[in-house]
Design a protein around this motif. Structure first.
Motif, PDB file in Angstrom:
ATOM      1  N   ASN A   2       0.803  -1.223   0.000  1.00 40.85           N
ATOM      2  CA  ASN A   2       0.000   0.000   0.000  1.00 40.85           C
ATOM      3  C   ASN A   2       0.838   1.277   0.000  1.00 40.85           C
ATOM      4  O   ASN A   2       0.301   2.362  -0.192  1.00 40.85           O
ATOM      5  CB  ASN A   2      -0.924   0.016   1.217  1.00 40.85           C
ATOM      6  N   SER A   3       2.122   1.170   0.238  1.00 42.59           N
ATOM      7  CA  SER A   3       2.942   2.369   0.313  1.00 42.59           C
ATOM      8  C   SER A   3       2.954   3.120  -1.009  1.00 42.59           C
ATOM      9  O   SER A   3       3.024   2.528  -2.086  1.00 42.59           O
ATOM     10  CB  SER A   3       4.376   2.003   0.688  1.00 42.59           C
ATOM     11  N   LYS A   4       2.899   4.455  -0.946  1.00 42.90           N
ATOM     12  CA  LYS A   4       3.021   5.274  -2.162  1.00 42.90           C
ATOM     13  C   LYS A   4       4.438   5.229  -2.731  1.00 42.90           C
ATOM     14  O   LYS A   4       4.678   5.692  -3.841  1.00 42.90           O
ATOM     15  CB  LYS A   4       2.634   6.720  -1.855  1.00 42.90           C
ATOM     16  N   LEU A   5       5.370   4.687  -1.954  1.00 38.31           N
ATOM     17  CA  LEU A   5       6.745   4.594  -2.416  1.00 38.31           C
ATOM     18  C   LEU A   5       6.871   3.656  -3.610  1.00 38.31           C
ATOM     19  O   LEU A   5       7.720   3.855  -4.485  1.00 38.31           O
ATOM     20  CB  LEU A   5       7.630   4.103  -1.264  1.00 38.31           C
ATOM     21  N   VAL A   7       4.973   1.808  -6.825  1.00 42.85           N
ATOM     22  CA  VAL A   7       3.839   1.817  -7.747  1.00 42.85           C
ATOM     23  C   VAL A   7       3.919   0.548  -8.597  1.00 42.85           C
ATOM     24  O   VAL A   7       4.900   0.334  -9.317  1.00 42.85           O
ATOM     25  CB  VAL A   7       3.875   3.064  -8.664  1.00 42.85           C
ATOM     26  N   SER A  28       9.546  10.787 -12.552  1.00 50.33           N
ATOM     27  CA  SER A  28       8.487  10.084 -11.825  1.00 50.33           C
ATOM     28  C   SER A  28       8.291   8.713 -12.466  1.00 50.33           C
ATOM     29  O   SER A  28       8.863   8.421 -13.530  1.00 50.33           O
ATOM     30  CB  SER A  28       7.191  10.893 -11.884  1.00 50.33           C
ATOM     31  N   GLN A  49       8.696   5.585  -6.306  1.00 47.96           N
ATOM     32  CA  GLN A  49       8.184   6.958  -6.313  1.00 47.96           C
ATOM     33  C   GLN A  49       8.589   7.652  -5.009  1.00 47.96           C
ATOM     34  O   GLN A  49       7.946   7.496  -3.979  1.00 47.96           O
ATOM     35  CB  GLN A  49       6.661   6.929  -6.456  1.00 47.96           C
ATOM     36  N   PRO A  51       9.422  10.951  -2.454  1.00 50.24           N
ATOM     37  CA  PRO A  51       8.619  12.144  -2.148  1.00 50.24           C
ATOM     38  C   PRO A  51       8.875  13.287  -3.126  1.00 50.24           C
ATOM     39  O   PRO A  51       9.951  13.418  -3.698  1.00 50.24           O
ATOM     40  CB  PRO A  51       9.108  12.532  -0.741  1.00 50.24           C
ATOM     41  N   GLY A  54       4.604  12.834  -8.449  1.00 47.51           N
ATOM     42  CA  GLY A  54       3.463  11.937  -8.613  1.00 47.51           C
ATOM     43  C   GLY A  54       2.454  12.079  -7.490  1.00 47.51           C
ATOM     44  O   GLY A  54       2.087  13.186  -7.087  1.00 47.51           O
ATOM     45  N   ALA A  55       2.033  10.955  -6.948  1.00 44.31           N
ATOM     46  CA  ALA A  55       1.057  10.945  -5.859  1.00 44.31           C
ATOM     47  C   ALA A  55       1.647  11.462  -4.549  1.00 44.31           C
ATOM     48  O   ALA A  55       0.913  11.652  -3.575  1.00 44.31           O
ATOM     49  CB  ALA A  55       0.516   9.529  -5.660  1.00 44.31           C
ATOM     50  N   ARG A  56       2.964  11.738  -4.545  1.00 50.14           N
ATOM     51  CA  ARG A  56       3.629  12.242  -3.341  1.00 50.14           C
ATOM     52  C   ARG A  56       4.101  13.688  -3.538  1.00 50.14           C
ATOM     53  O   ARG A  56       5.025  14.144  -2.864  1.00 50.14           O
ATOM     54  CB  ARG A  56       4.815  11.343  -2.985  1.00 50.14           C
ATOM     55  N   GLU A  59       4.634  16.049  -0.548  1.00 53.51           N
ATOM     56  CA  GLU A  59       5.632  15.698   0.459  1.00 53.51           C
ATOM     57  C   GLU A  59       6.967  16.359   0.131  1.00 53.51           C
ATOM     58  O   GLU A  59       7.350  16.440  -1.038  1.00 53.51           O
ATOM     59  CB  GLU A  59       5.828  14.178   0.521  1.00 53.51           C
TER      60      GLU A  59
END
Length: 242
Positions: A2-5, A7, A28, A49, A51, A54-56, A59
Motif C-alpha cells: 500500500n505504500s506510495k513509495l 507503484v 516520476s 516513487q 517524495p 506523482g502521488a507524493r 511531500e
C-alpha cells in the motif's frame, strides 16, 4: 503493497521476480509507462516513487542519499520477499547501487542483477558543474541544456514553482553523493548513450563494483536515450531476466 513509495502498475502476484525501477533526477514513475505491456510475464514491474513527485507531490523532497536509503529500507521485507532486480537511470542507478550495498551490509538478499543506465559509477566523484545551488535563472538554463525537462514545463511558471524544490533536492544528491567502493556479489549491466555529455569516462568504473559478470551496452543517443530506445532496453532486460 500500500505504500506510495512503490507503484505496481500491473500487479502480477505469480511473477517469479520483481524489477524495481528508479527514475532519473526529477523523474516520476511515468517515465517507465511504455514498459508496462512489454515486460515478460515472469516479471512484475515496481516503480519507485520518492517524495515530491506523482502521488507524493505534496511531500517534501529528500536531498540526501542516506535518507532515501532509510525510507527504502523501511520496506526491506517487501523488497526481499521474492527474487528481484534493480533498474535505474542516471541518479536512479546510483540509488539502486546504494540500496543493494545496504542490503548486503545487513545480510539480506541482494538483487539478482543491477541494470545501471546513463550514470557514472557511484564511487567516482562528478567532474561536472555543481547544479543544485545555482541561482534560479542559471538553474533553469542548465535544465534546458540537459534536455530532460519538457519545454512546456520549463516555460510554465506555475509548474516550475512546484518542481524546483524537487529538482534542486534530486540534483543535490546527484552532485554530492559519492559511494564507498564495495564490489557486490551480483552482475551489473550498464547502458550508455554514445553522445551522453553528462556521463564522462567514469562509466567504465562500474566494473569495479561487482565480483560477477559486467556488461556494457551502448546506444546512439544522449543522456535520455531511454526514451528513444525504451523498447530495446526492456527487451534486453526481458532476455536477461528470463
Amino acid at each position: 503493497m500500500n505504500s506510495k513509495l512503490f507503484v505496481t502498475p500491473k500487479p502480477n502476484p505469480n511473477a517469479e521476480l520483481r524489477l524495481f525501477c528508479f527514475p532519473y533526477a526529477g523523474g516520476s514513475p511515468t517515465i517507465f509507462s511504455s514498459w508496462i505491456e512489454k515486460a515478460n510475464d515472469n516479471i512484475e514491474l515496481v516503480f519507485v516513487q520518492l517524495p515530491g513527485r506523482g502521488a507524493r507531490l505534496v511531500e517534501p523532497a529528500i536531498d540526501n542519499m542516506s535518507d532515501v536509503i532509510e525510507e527504502l529500507m523501511f520496506y526491506r521485507d517487501y523488497l526481499t520477499s521474492k527474487p528481484f532486480a534493480f533498474f535505474g537511470h542516471s541518479l536512479g542507478s546510483r540509488i539502486s547501487y546504494a540500496l543493494a550495498s545496504q542490503l548486503l551490509l545487513e545480510n539480506l538478499p541482494t538483487p539478482q542483477k543491477i541494470f545501471a543506465s546513463a550514470s557514472r559509477a557511484p564511487h567516482c566523484k562528478s567532474g561536472k558543474r555543481i547544479l543544485h545551488a545555482l541561482p534560479h535563472d542559471e538553474f533553469i538554463a542548465e535544465l534546458r541544456d540537459l534536455n530532460g525537462t519538457p519545454k512546456e514545463v520549463l516555460e510554465s511558471k506555475e509548474l516550475m514553482e512546484l518542481l524546483i524544490p524537487l529538482l534542486r533536492a534530486d540534483f543535490k544528491i546527484a552532485d554530492t553523493y559519492v559511494a564507498e567502493q564495495r564490489a557486490l556479489p551480483l552482475p551489473i549491466h550498464v547502458f550508455h548513450g554514445s553522445d551522453d555529455e553528462i556521463v564522462d569516462e567514469h562509466i567504465a568504473a562500474w566494473q569495479e563494483l561487482t565480483t560477477q559478470p559486467y556488461q556494457l551496452t551502448e546506444f546512439a543517443g544522449g543522456h535520455f536515450f531511454i526514451h528513444q530506445y525504451a523498447d530495446e532496453v526492456i527487451s534486453i532486460i526481458n532476455q536477461q531476466l528470463a
